[in-house]
Design an enzyme around this catalytic site. Structure first.
Site, PDB file in Angstrom:
ATOM      1  N   ASP A   8      -5.925  -0.590  -1.721  1.00  0.00           N
ATOM      2  CA  ASP A   8      -6.721  -1.395  -2.658  1.00  0.00           C
ATOM      3  C   ASP A   8      -8.130  -1.653  -2.136  1.00  0.00           C
ATOM      4  OD1 ASP A   8      -5.704  -3.234  -0.572  1.00  0.00           O
ATOM      5  OD2 ASP A   8      -6.750  -4.738  -1.759  1.00  0.00           O
ATOM      6  N   GLU A  27       4.321   4.344   5.299  1.00  0.00           N
ATOM      7  CA  GLU A  27       3.093   3.518   5.254  1.00  0.00           C
ATOM      8  C   GLU A  27       1.951   4.304   4.630  1.00  0.00           C
ATOM      9  OE1 GLU A  27       1.701   0.825   5.344  1.00  0.00           O
ATOM     10  OE2 GLU A  27       2.120  -0.435   7.075  1.00  0.00           O
ATOM     11  N   ASP A  28       1.041   3.600   4.014  1.00  0.00           N
ATOM     12  CA  ASP A  28      -0.147   4.277   3.477  1.00  0.00           C
ATOM     13  C   ASP A  28      -1.144   4.581   4.592  1.00  0.00           C
ATOM     14  OD1 ASP A  28      -0.569   1.553   3.807  1.00  0.00           O
ATOM     15  OD2 ASP A  28      -1.947   1.369   2.129  1.00  0.00           O
ATOM     16  N   GLY A  31       0.782  -1.239   0.000  1.00  0.00           N
ATOM     17  CA  GLY A  31       0.000   0.000   0.000  1.00  0.00           C
ATOM     18  C   GLY A  31       0.810   1.284   0.000  1.00  0.00           C
ATOM     19  N   ARG A  36      -5.562   0.623  -6.746  1.00  0.00           N
ATOM     20  CA  ARG A  36      -4.448   1.286  -6.055  1.00  0.00           C
ATOM     21  C   ARG A  36      -3.947   2.468  -6.884  1.00  0.00           C
ATOM     22  NH1 ARG A  36      -2.309  -2.247  -1.926  1.00  0.00           N
ATOM     23  NH2 ARG A  36      -2.735  -4.448  -2.336  1.00  0.00           N
ATOM     24  N   PHE A  73     -14.062   2.844   5.215  1.00  0.00           N
ATOM     25  CA  PHE A  73     -13.271   2.001   4.307  1.00  0.00           C
ATOM     26  C   PHE A  73     -12.796   2.893   3.165  1.00  0.00           C
ATOM     27  CE2 PHE A  73     -11.771  -1.111   1.563  1.00  0.00           C
ATOM     28  CZ  PHE A  73     -11.864  -2.371   2.116  1.00  0.00           C
ATOM     29  N   VAL A  74     -11.474   2.997   3.016  1.00  0.00           N
ATOM     30  CA  VAL A  74     -10.938   3.898   1.982  1.00  0.00           C
ATOM     31  C   VAL A  74     -10.128   3.125   0.944  1.00  0.00           C
ATOM     32  CG1 VAL A  74     -10.927   6.038   3.321  1.00  0.00           C
ATOM     33  CG2 VAL A  74      -9.008   4.447   3.551  1.00  0.00           C
ATOM     34  N   ASP A 134      -3.983   1.641  11.008  1.00  0.00           N
ATOM     35  CA  ASP A 134      -5.359   1.303  11.389  1.00  0.00           C
ATOM     36  C   ASP A 134      -5.310   0.804  12.843  1.00  0.00           C
ATOM     37  OD1 ASP A 134      -7.931   0.009  11.396  1.00  0.00           O
ATOM     38  OD2 ASP A 134      -7.851  -0.124   9.232  1.00  0.00           O
ATOM     39  N   LYS A 162      -5.932   6.396  10.897  1.00  0.00           N
ATOM     40  CA  LYS A 162      -7.315   6.106  11.289  1.00  0.00           C
ATOM     41  C   LYS A 162      -7.305   5.812  12.796  1.00  0.00           C
ATOM     42  CE  LYS A 162      -9.862   3.494   8.201  1.00  0.00           C
ATOM     43  NZ  LYS A 162     -10.484   2.213   7.739  1.00  0.00           N
TER      44      LYS A 162
HETATM   45  C1  PRP Z   1      -2.553  -2.295   5.216  1.00  0.00           C
HETATM   46  C2  PRP Z   1      -1.667  -1.082   5.323  1.00  0.00           C
HETATM   47  C3  PRP Z   1      -0.892  -1.329   6.567  1.00  0.00           C
HETATM   48  C4  PRP Z   1      -1.836  -2.126   7.426  1.00  0.00           C
HETATM   49  C5  PRP Z   1      -2.447  -1.228   8.440  1.00  0.00           C
HETATM   50  O1  PRP Z   1      -1.825  -3.298   4.579  1.00  0.00           O
HETATM   51  O2  PRP Z   1      -0.830  -0.941   4.201  1.00  0.00           O
HETATM   52  O3  PRP Z   1       0.296  -2.054   6.327  1.00  0.00           O
HETATM   53  O4  PRP Z   1      -2.860  -2.651   6.565  1.00  0.00           O
HETATM   54  O5  PRP Z   1      -3.279  -1.938   9.296  1.00  0.00           O
HETATM   55  P1  PRP Z   1      -3.012  -2.114  10.850  1.00  0.00           P
HETATM   56  O6  PRP Z   1      -2.608  -0.777  11.396  1.00  0.00           O
HETATM   57  O7  PRP Z   1      -4.381  -2.558  11.354  1.00  0.00           O
HETATM   58  O8  PRP Z   1      -1.987  -3.154  11.039  1.00  0.00           O
HETATM   59  P2  PRP Z   1      -2.476  -4.619   3.954  1.00  0.00           P
HETATM   60  O9  PRP Z   1      -2.201  -5.751   4.876  1.00  0.00           O
HETATM   61  O10 PRP Z   1      -3.899  -4.332   3.557  1.00  0.00           O
HETATM   62  O11 PRP Z   1      -1.609  -4.930   2.696  1.00  0.00           O
HETATM   63  P3  PRP Z   1      -1.267  -4.063   1.390  1.00  0.00           P
HETATM   64  O12 PRP Z   1      -0.437  -2.907   1.873  1.00  0.00           O
HETATM   65  O13 PRP Z   1      -0.514  -5.007   0.543  1.00  0.00           O
HETATM   66  O14 PRP Z   1      -2.578  -3.614   0.770  1.00  0.00           O
END
Ligand code: PRP
Length: 186
Positions: free
Chosen positions: A164, A104-105, A48, A170, A157-158, A108, A136
């Site tokens: 993605d 990081e994107d 991400g 993406r 949900f974004v 959460d 978030k």
């Molecule tokens: C997303 C995002 C962070 C993580 C955040 O990754 O890029 O790495 O979730 O969530 P958290 O704070 O609850 O741990 P994802 O696992 O969706 O993979 P991606 O980056 O490949 O889409």
């Protein structure tokens, strides 16, 4: 084929111009903070963070390296009791003399970044900071120090700009929110 995102998008939360303006500010701030501080390494957590990284690095005007790492995915990853996630791709260089910024994107629950911070601390970098495009905070389960935040966002949900929805979209230049009812309706 994925459905047209317009059939389930609720609204554009952050338009392209706002994203780009904020990324420019973050790049300027990082350039200022790390000037003359030695080796700077931007470490992107796949996947991400990639879009954010590639824009951010072009707004950082001091020398720096980039690296990538990956951890078990949010959907399928099993958090261990310690809240750890599994490392699936490690970076190839030592970080012992580096000022590391994790890119990081979104943050959460915080489990991903907390685990990565714990792993990297054991490698004794010169410094370690987090730069997240989206925070978030309402969903946070573990505390994580975030030095640079692009935007604080509500618990929606974004998708887009690296994030993605079922692995698609993406590439969108903005952040949109999903209408889950519409998304679930075929
Ligand atoms: C997303 C995002 C962070 C993580 C955040 O990754 O890029 O790495 O979730 O969530 P958290 O704070 O609850 O741990 P994802 O696992 O969706 O993979 P991606 O980056 O490949 O889409």
């Amino acid at each position: 084929m994925p459905r047209d995102y317009r059939t389930f998008m609720k609204n554009i939360l952050i338009p392209e111009e706002e994203l780009q303006a904020r990324v420019t500010e973050l790049g300027a701030q990082i350039s200022h903070d790390y000037r003359d501080k030695g080796r700077l390494l931007l470490l992107c957590i796949l996947r991400g963070g990639v879009v954010f990284l590639t824009d951010l690095m072009r707004k950082i005007h001091i020398p720096h390296e980039i690296e990538f790492m990956a951890v078990s995915s949010y959907g399928t990853g099993v958090y261990q009791s310690s809240g750890q996630v599994r490392l699936t791709l490690d970076l190839r260089t030592s970080i012992e003399d580096a000022n590391v910024i994790l890119v990081e994107d979104i943050i959460d629950s915080g489990h991903t970044i907390a685990s990565v911070l714990a792993m990297l601390s054991e490698r004794h970098p010169k410094s370690l900071a987090v730069c997240a495009l989206l925070d978030k905070a309402e969903r946070r389960e573990v505390f994580v120090p975030i030095r640079y935040v692009g935007f604080s966002i509500p618990n929606e949900f974004v998708f887009g700009y690296g994030l993605d929805i079922d692995e698609y979209y993406r590439n969108l230049p903005f952040i949109g929110t999903v209408d889950l009812e519409k998304f679930k309706t075929p």
